[in-house]
Design a protein around this motif. Sequence first.
Motif, PDB file in Angstrom:
ATOM      1  N   VAL A 128      30.220 -36.650 -38.583  1.00  0.00           N
ATOM      2  CA  VAL A 128      30.751 -37.945 -38.158  1.00  0.00           C
ATOM      3  C   VAL A 128      32.270 -37.934 -38.251  1.00  0.00           C
ATOM      4  O   VAL A 128      32.835 -37.722 -39.320  1.00  0.00           O
ATOM      5  CB  VAL A 128      30.175 -39.075 -39.033  1.00  0.00           C
ATOM      6  N   GLU A 129      32.937 -38.136 -37.112  1.00  0.00           N
ATOM      7  CA  GLU A 129      34.399 -38.169 -37.049  1.00  0.00           C
ATOM      8  C   GLU A 129      34.824 -38.851 -35.759  1.00  0.00           C
ATOM      9  O   GLU A 129      34.072 -38.890 -34.785  1.00  0.00           O
ATOM     10  CB  GLU A 129      34.983 -36.760 -37.123  1.00  0.00           C
ATOM     11  N   HIS A 130      36.037 -39.393 -35.762  1.00  0.00           N
ATOM     12  CA  HIS A 130      36.537 -40.113 -34.596  1.00  0.00           C
ATOM     13  C   HIS A 130      37.528 -39.296 -33.779  1.00  0.00           C
ATOM     14  O   HIS A 130      37.850 -39.666 -32.658  1.00  0.00           O
ATOM     15  CB  HIS A 130      37.209 -41.425 -35.032  1.00  0.00           C
ATOM     16  N   ARG A 131      38.033 -38.208 -34.329  1.00  0.00           N
ATOM     17  CA  ARG A 131      39.043 -37.452 -33.605  1.00  0.00           C
ATOM     18  C   ARG A 131      38.442 -36.736 -32.399  1.00  0.00           C
ATOM     19  O   ARG A 131      37.266 -36.370 -32.391  1.00  0.00           O
ATOM     20  CB  ARG A 131      39.730 -36.440 -34.519  1.00  0.00           C
ATOM     21  N   VAL A 132      39.263 -36.531 -31.379  1.00  0.00           N
ATOM     22  CA  VAL A 132      38.836 -35.792 -30.197  1.00  0.00           C
ATOM     23  C   VAL A 132      38.995 -34.308 -30.489  1.00  0.00           C
ATOM     24  O   VAL A 132      40.070 -33.862 -30.906  1.00  0.00           O
ATOM     25  CB  VAL A 132      39.669 -36.190 -28.963  1.00  0.00           C
ATOM     26  N   ILE A 133      37.949 -33.538 -30.309  1.00  0.00           N
ATOM     27  CA  ILE A 133      37.985 -32.135 -30.681  1.00  0.00           C
ATOM     28  C   ILE A 133      37.627 -31.243 -29.498  1.00  0.00           C
ATOM     29  O   ILE A 133      37.086 -31.691 -28.494  1.00  0.00           O
ATOM     30  CB  ILE A 133      36.997 -31.851 -31.831  1.00  0.00           C
ATOM     31  N   ASP A 134      37.954 -29.963 -29.640  1.00  0.00           N
ATOM     32  CA  ASP A 134      37.503 -28.933 -28.711  1.00  0.00           C
ATOM     33  C   ASP A 134      36.196 -28.400 -29.284  1.00  0.00           C
ATOM     34  O   ASP A 134      36.199 -27.657 -30.271  1.00  0.00           O
ATOM     35  CB  ASP A 134      38.554 -27.825 -28.604  1.00  0.00           C
ATOM     36  N   ILE A 135      35.072 -28.800 -28.719  1.00  0.00           N
ATOM     37  CA  ILE A 135      33.783 -28.451 -29.308  1.00  0.00           C
ATOM     38  C   ILE A 135      33.522 -26.944 -29.269  1.00  0.00           C
ATOM     39  O   ILE A 135      32.791 -26.418 -30.104  1.00  0.00           O
ATOM     40  CB  ILE A 135      32.617 -29.210 -28.630  1.00  0.00           C
ATOM     41  N   VAL A 136      34.131 -26.240 -28.308  1.00  0.00           N
ATOM     42  CA  VAL A 136      33.944 -24.786 -28.238  1.00  0.00           C
ATOM     43  C   VAL A 136      34.719 -24.107 -29.356  1.00  0.00           C
ATOM     44  O   VAL A 136      34.183 -23.273 -30.093  1.00  0.00           O
ATOM     45  CB  VAL A 136      34.384 -24.249 -26.866  1.00  0.00           C
ATOM     46  N   ALA A 137      36.005 -24.473 -29.510  1.00  0.00           N
ATOM     47  CA  ALA A 137      36.845 -23.849 -30.531  1.00  0.00           C
ATOM     48  C   ALA A 137      36.324 -24.130 -31.935  1.00  0.00           C
ATOM     49  O   ALA A 137      36.443 -23.283 -32.829  1.00  0.00           O
ATOM     50  CB  ALA A 137      38.280 -24.342 -30.394  1.00  0.00           C
ATOM     51  N   GLU A 138      35.740 -25.304 -32.150  1.00  0.00           N
ATOM     52  CA  GLU A 138      35.257 -25.669 -33.478  1.00  0.00           C
ATOM     53  C   GLU A 138      33.759 -25.424 -33.651  1.00  0.00           C
ATOM     54  O   GLU A 138      33.133 -25.895 -34.579  1.00  0.00           O
ATOM     55  CB  GLU A 138      35.621 -27.122 -33.787  1.00  0.00           C
ATOM     56  N   ARG A 139      33.183 -24.696 -32.683  1.00  0.00           N
ATOM     57  CA  ARG A 139      31.807 -24.203 -32.773  1.00  0.00           C
ATOM     58  C   ARG A 139      30.760 -25.316 -32.875  1.00  0.00           C
ATOM     59  O   ARG A 139      29.795 -25.241 -33.631  1.00  0.00           O
ATOM     60  CB  ARG A 139      31.660 -23.226 -33.942  1.00  0.00           C
ATOM     61  N   TYR A 140      30.973 -26.370 -32.076  1.00  0.00           N
ATOM     62  CA  TYR A 140      29.960 -27.413 -31.940  1.00  0.00           C
ATOM     63  C   TYR A 140      29.158 -27.164 -30.661  1.00  0.00           C
ATOM     64  O   TYR A 140      29.670 -26.611 -29.685  1.00  0.00           O
ATOM     65  CB  TYR A 140      30.599 -28.800 -31.865  1.00  0.00           C
ATOM     66  N   ASP A 141      27.921 -27.594 -30.668  1.00  0.00           N
ATOM     67  CA  ASP A 141      27.095 -27.495 -29.469  1.00  0.00           C
ATOM     68  C   ASP A 141      27.299 -28.695 -28.552  1.00  0.00           C
ATOM     69  O   ASP A 141      27.109 -28.596 -27.342  1.00  0.00           O
ATOM     70  CB  ASP A 141      25.616 -27.381 -29.859  1.00  0.00           C
ATOM     71  N   ALA A 142      27.686 -29.826 -29.127  1.00  0.00           N
ATOM     72  CA  ALA A 142      27.915 -31.028 -28.324  1.00  0.00           C
ATOM     73  C   ALA A 142      28.802 -31.989 -29.098  1.00  0.00           C
ATOM     74  O   ALA A 142      28.850 -31.964 -30.335  1.00  0.00           O
ATOM     75  CB  ALA A 142      26.585 -31.706 -27.968  1.00  0.00           C
TER      76      ALA A 142
END
Length: 269
Positions: A128-142
Amino acid sequence: MRENFNEIFAFLIVAREGSFTKAAAQLGVSQSAPSQTVRELETRLGLRLLTRTTRSVAPTAAGERLLGRIGPSFQSIEAEIAALSVLRDKPAGTIRISAPLHAAETIIWPKLEGFVRDYPDISVEVNVEHRVIDIVAERYDAGVRLGEHLAKDMVAVRISPDSRMSVVGSPGYFASYPHPATPKELSHHNCINLRFPTYGGVMPWEFRKDGHALSLQVKGQCVFNVSPMILRAALAGYGLAYLPEMIGANQPEEGLRRNEQPVNGSAQR
Protein backbone atom coordinates in the motif's frame (compact mmCIF):
# COMPACT_ATOMS: atom_id res chain seq x y z
CA MET A 1 35.75 -21.69 -24.37
CA ARG A 2 32.22 -22.69 -23.40
CA GLU A 3 31.37 -26.37 -23.66
CA ASN A 4 28.90 -27.57 -26.27
CA PHE A 5 26.32 -29.18 -24.02
CA ASN A 6 24.49 -30.69 -26.98
CA GLU A 7 27.56 -32.88 -27.59
CA ILE A 8 27.77 -33.91 -23.94
CA PHE A 9 24.03 -34.63 -23.80
CA ALA A 10 24.29 -36.79 -26.92
CA PHE A 11 27.15 -38.75 -25.34
CA LEU A 12 25.12 -39.33 -22.16
CA ILE A 13 22.13 -40.67 -24.09
CA VAL A 14 24.31 -43.01 -26.18
CA ALA A 15 26.14 -44.25 -23.08
CA ARG A 16 22.88 -44.89 -21.23
CA GLU A 17 21.18 -46.65 -24.14
CA GLY A 18 24.28 -48.52 -25.29
CA SER A 19 23.20 -47.85 -28.86
CA PHE A 20 23.54 -45.05 -31.38
CA THR A 21 20.27 -46.13 -33.01
CA LYS A 22 18.27 -45.93 -29.77
CA ALA A 23 19.91 -42.61 -28.89
CA ALA A 24 18.99 -41.19 -32.28
CA ALA A 25 15.34 -42.21 -31.78
CA GLN A 26 15.27 -40.61 -28.32
CA LEU A 27 16.91 -37.40 -29.56
CA GLY A 28 14.70 -37.25 -32.66
CA VAL A 29 17.66 -37.04 -35.09
CA SER A 30 19.05 -39.19 -37.91
CA GLN A 31 20.81 -42.45 -36.98
CA SER A 32 24.21 -41.10 -38.01
CA ALA A 33 23.91 -37.82 -36.04
CA PRO A 34 24.74 -39.14 -32.53
CA SER A 35 27.82 -41.00 -33.79
CA GLN A 36 29.11 -37.89 -35.55
CA THR A 37 28.34 -35.65 -32.53
CA VAL A 38 30.17 -37.94 -30.08
CA ARG A 39 33.13 -38.26 -32.46
CA GLU A 40 33.42 -34.46 -32.59
CA LEU A 41 33.37 -34.36 -28.77
CA GLU A 42 36.10 -37.03 -28.57
CA THR A 43 38.23 -35.16 -31.08
CA ARG A 44 37.92 -31.91 -29.16
CA LEU A 45 38.73 -33.58 -25.82
CA GLY A 46 41.49 -35.77 -27.29
CA LEU A 47 40.00 -38.81 -25.54
CA ARG A 48 38.07 -41.89 -26.59
CA LEU A 49 34.80 -41.92 -24.64
CA LEU A 50 33.07 -44.91 -26.27
CA THR A 51 34.21 -48.31 -27.42
CA ARG A 52 32.34 -49.25 -30.58
CA THR A 53 31.80 -52.78 -31.94
CA THR A 54 29.42 -54.07 -34.56
CA ARG A 55 27.11 -55.30 -31.79
CA SER A 56 27.41 -52.80 -28.94
CA VAL A 57 28.60 -49.43 -27.66
CA ALA A 58 30.16 -49.10 -24.20
CA PRO A 59 31.92 -46.29 -22.31
CA THR A 60 35.70 -46.35 -21.97
CA ALA A 61 37.31 -45.57 -18.59
CA ALA A 62 37.23 -41.87 -19.49
CA GLY A 63 33.63 -42.22 -20.64
CA GLU A 64 32.63 -43.95 -17.39
CA ARG A 65 34.21 -41.12 -15.40
CA LEU A 66 32.41 -38.43 -17.42
CA LEU A 67 29.13 -40.34 -17.20
CA GLY A 68 29.43 -40.73 -13.43
CA ARG A 69 30.38 -37.11 -12.80
CA ILE A 70 27.94 -35.20 -14.99
CA GLY A 71 25.22 -37.76 -15.62
CA PRO A 72 23.38 -37.05 -12.32
CA SER A 73 23.52 -33.30 -12.98
CA PHE A 74 21.82 -33.68 -16.33
CA GLN A 75 19.23 -35.98 -14.75
CA SER A 76 18.46 -33.27 -12.17
CA ILE A 77 18.08 -30.68 -14.92
CA GLU A 78 15.71 -32.96 -16.84
CA ALA A 79 13.68 -33.63 -13.68
CA GLU A 80 13.36 -29.91 -12.88
CA ILE A 81 12.27 -29.09 -16.42
CA ALA A 82 9.70 -31.89 -16.30
CA ALA A 83 8.44 -30.54 -12.97
CA LEU A 84 7.79 -27.16 -14.56
CA SER A 85 5.10 -28.71 -16.74
CA VAL A 86 2.96 -29.02 -13.62
CA LEU A 87 2.73 -25.23 -13.47
CA ARG A 88 0.84 -25.19 -16.76
CA ASP A 89 -2.10 -26.88 -15.07
CA LYS A 90 -1.64 -25.59 -11.51
CA PRO A 91 -0.89 -21.87 -11.15
CA ALA A 92 1.80 -21.10 -8.59
CA GLY A 93 4.25 -18.35 -7.74
CA THR A 94 4.13 -14.85 -6.29
CA ILE A 95 2.11 -11.82 -7.43
CA ARG A 96 3.23 -8.37 -6.23
CA ILE A 97 0.78 -5.46 -6.47
CA SER A 98 1.26 -1.79 -5.60
CA ALA A 99 -1.89 0.18 -4.75
CA PRO A 100 -3.17 3.10 -2.66
CA LEU A 101 -5.07 2.17 0.48
CA HIS A 102 -8.59 2.86 -0.79
CA ALA A 103 -8.04 0.78 -3.94
CA ALA A 104 -6.47 -2.03 -1.90
CA GLU A 105 -9.46 -2.18 0.44
CA THR A 106 -12.34 -1.62 -1.98
CA ILE A 107 -11.13 -3.05 -5.30
CA ILE A 108 -8.23 -5.46 -4.80
CA TRP A 109 -9.17 -7.29 -1.60
CA PRO A 110 -12.76 -8.16 -2.66
CA LYS A 111 -11.22 -9.88 -5.71
CA LEU A 112 -8.33 -11.47 -3.81
CA GLU A 113 -10.50 -12.89 -1.04
CA GLY A 114 -11.79 -15.67 -3.27
CA PHE A 115 -8.67 -15.86 -5.43
CA VAL A 116 -6.24 -16.76 -2.64
CA ARG A 117 -8.65 -19.41 -1.41
CA ASP A 118 -8.98 -21.00 -4.87
CA TYR A 119 -5.23 -20.88 -5.65
CA PRO A 120 -3.34 -21.82 -2.46
CA ASP A 121 -0.02 -22.17 -4.32
CA ILE A 122 -0.04 -18.49 -5.32
CA SER A 123 1.37 -15.98 -2.85
CA VAL A 124 0.04 -12.43 -3.08
CA GLU A 125 1.89 -9.36 -1.79
CA VAL A 126 0.01 -6.03 -1.78
CA ASN A 127 2.14 -2.99 -1.02
CA VAL A 128 0.00 0.00 0.00
CA GLU A 129 1.50 3.31 -1.17
CA HIS A 130 0.42 6.48 -2.96
CA ARG A 131 3.57 7.27 -4.91
CA VAL A 132 3.71 6.69 -8.66
CA ILE A 133 6.22 3.95 -9.36
CA ASP A 134 7.84 2.10 -12.25
CA ILE A 135 6.34 -1.33 -11.65
CA VAL A 136 8.95 -3.02 -13.88
CA ALA A 137 11.98 -1.43 -12.19
CA GLU A 138 10.59 -2.18 -8.72
CA ARG A 139 9.61 -5.74 -9.68
CA TYR A 140 5.84 -5.44 -9.30
CA ASP A 141 3.44 -7.43 -11.44
CA ALA A 142 0.80 -4.69 -11.40
CA GLY A 143 0.10 -1.27 -9.97
CA VAL A 144 -3.31 0.26 -9.25
CA ARG A 145 -3.65 4.04 -9.38
CA LEU A 146 -6.15 6.78 -10.11
CA GLY A 147 -6.54 6.97 -13.86
CA GLU A 148 -4.71 10.26 -14.36
CA HIS A 149 -1.74 9.42 -12.14
CA LEU A 150 0.49 7.01 -14.06
CA ALA A 151 4.23 6.57 -14.34
CA LYS A 152 5.73 7.29 -17.76
CA ASP A 153 5.36 4.51 -20.37
CA MET A 154 2.95 2.50 -18.21
CA VAL A 155 -0.05 0.90 -19.92
CA ALA A 156 -3.36 1.48 -18.13
CA VAL A 157 -6.34 -0.89 -18.06
CA ARG A 158 -9.57 0.18 -16.34
CA ILE A 159 -10.48 -2.20 -13.51
CA SER A 160 -13.36 -0.31 -11.87
CA PRO A 161 -15.93 2.40 -12.54
CA ASP A 162 -15.05 6.02 -11.77
CA SER A 163 -14.64 6.58 -8.04
CA ARG A 164 -17.09 9.19 -6.79
CA MET A 165 -15.75 11.62 -4.22
CA SER A 166 -17.62 13.53 -1.53
CA VAL A 167 -16.93 16.63 0.55
CA VAL A 168 -17.73 15.54 4.10
CA GLY A 169 -17.55 16.94 7.60
CA SER A 170 -18.59 15.98 11.10
CA PRO A 171 -21.79 17.26 12.74
CA GLY A 172 -19.59 19.20 15.15
CA TYR A 173 -17.84 20.99 12.29
CA PHE A 174 -21.11 21.92 10.59
CA ALA A 175 -22.42 23.22 13.89
CA SER A 176 -19.78 25.95 13.65
CA TYR A 177 -19.51 26.43 9.90
CA PRO A 178 -22.19 26.73 7.20
CA HIS A 179 -22.53 24.16 4.45
CA PRO A 180 -20.65 25.36 1.34
CA ALA A 181 -23.02 25.79 -1.60
CA THR A 182 -20.41 26.51 -4.32
CA PRO A 183 -16.75 25.58 -4.82
CA LYS A 184 -15.72 29.19 -4.14
CA GLU A 185 -17.16 28.92 -0.64
CA LEU A 186 -14.60 26.21 0.18
CA SER A 187 -12.05 29.03 0.54
CA HIS A 188 -13.83 29.98 3.78
CA HIS A 189 -13.46 26.48 5.21
CA ASN A 190 -10.71 24.52 6.92
CA CYS A 191 -10.03 21.79 4.33
CA ILE A 192 -7.97 18.70 5.15
CA ASN A 193 -5.55 17.98 2.32
CA LEU A 194 -3.85 14.87 0.92
CA ARG A 195 -0.25 15.22 -0.28
CA PHE A 196 1.04 12.88 -2.98
CA PRO A 197 4.51 11.61 -1.99
CA THR A 198 5.71 11.43 -5.61
CA TYR A 199 4.69 14.90 -6.74
CA GLY A 200 5.12 16.70 -3.45
CA GLY A 201 1.97 18.74 -4.04
CA VAL A 202 -1.44 18.35 -2.48
CA MET A 203 -4.24 16.62 -4.36
CA PRO A 204 -6.70 19.04 -5.98
CA TRP A 205 -10.39 18.73 -5.21
CA GLU A 206 -12.16 18.01 -8.46
CA PHE A 207 -15.84 18.50 -9.27
CA ARG A 208 -18.06 17.97 -12.27
CA LYS A 209 -21.47 19.30 -13.20
CA ASP A 210 -23.33 19.22 -16.52
CA GLY A 211 -20.19 18.06 -18.31
CA HIS A 212 -18.01 20.86 -16.91
CA ALA A 213 -14.98 20.02 -14.74
CA LEU A 214 -13.49 22.18 -12.01
CA SER A 215 -10.21 21.57 -10.15
CA LEU A 216 -9.48 23.49 -6.92
CA GLN A 217 -6.51 23.82 -4.61
CA VAL A 218 -8.04 24.25 -1.16
CA LYS A 219 -6.34 25.30 2.06
CA GLY A 220 -6.51 24.12 5.63
CA GLN A 221 -4.63 23.49 8.81
CA CYS A 222 -3.92 19.78 8.29
CA VAL A 223 -2.19 17.89 5.47
CA PHE A 224 -1.69 14.12 5.48
CA ASN A 225 -0.33 11.59 2.99
CA VAL A 226 -2.79 8.78 3.82
CA SER A 227 -6.58 8.88 3.77
CA PRO A 228 -7.14 7.20 7.18
CA MET A 229 -5.53 10.21 8.88
CA ILE A 230 -7.76 12.55 6.88
CA LEU A 231 -10.77 10.51 7.96
CA ARG A 232 -9.78 10.69 11.64
CA ALA A 233 -9.25 14.44 11.47
CA ALA A 234 -12.62 14.93 9.79
CA LEU A 235 -14.39 12.74 12.35
CA ALA A 236 -12.78 14.81 15.10
CA GLY A 237 -14.27 17.98 13.57
CA TYR A 238 -11.03 19.61 12.35
CA GLY A 239 -12.32 20.39 8.88
CA LEU A 240 -13.85 19.23 5.63
CA ALA A 241 -12.45 16.18 3.87
CA TYR A 242 -12.46 15.13 0.24
CA LEU A 243 -12.89 11.36 0.40
CA PRO A 244 -14.23 8.50 -1.71
CA GLU A 245 -17.99 8.41 -1.34
CA MET A 246 -17.89 4.87 0.02
CA ILE A 247 -15.79 5.93 3.02
CA GLY A 248 -18.27 8.59 4.04
CA ALA A 249 -21.23 6.27 3.51
CA ASN A 250 -19.71 3.64 5.81
CA GLN A 251 -19.50 5.99 8.80
CA PRO A 252 -22.14 5.87 11.59
CA GLU A 253 -24.89 8.46 11.55
CA GLU A 254 -23.13 10.56 14.16
CA GLY A 255 -19.82 10.32 12.26
CA LEU A 256 -19.48 12.14 8.93
CA ARG A 257 -22.12 13.94 6.93
CA ARG A 258 -22.01 14.76 3.27
CA ASN A 259 -22.43 18.40 2.49
CA GLU A 260 -26.23 18.87 2.36
CA GLN A 261 -25.88 21.03 -0.75
CA PRO A 262 -23.41 19.10 -2.93
CA VAL A 263 -20.68 21.44 -4.12
CA ASN A 264 -21.12 21.95 -7.85
CA GLY A 265 -22.89 18.66 -8.31
CA SER A 266 -20.82 15.48 -7.99
CA ALA A 267 -17.16 14.97 -7.40
CA GLN A 268 -15.57 12.34 -9.58
CA ARG A 269 -12.14 10.75 -10.06
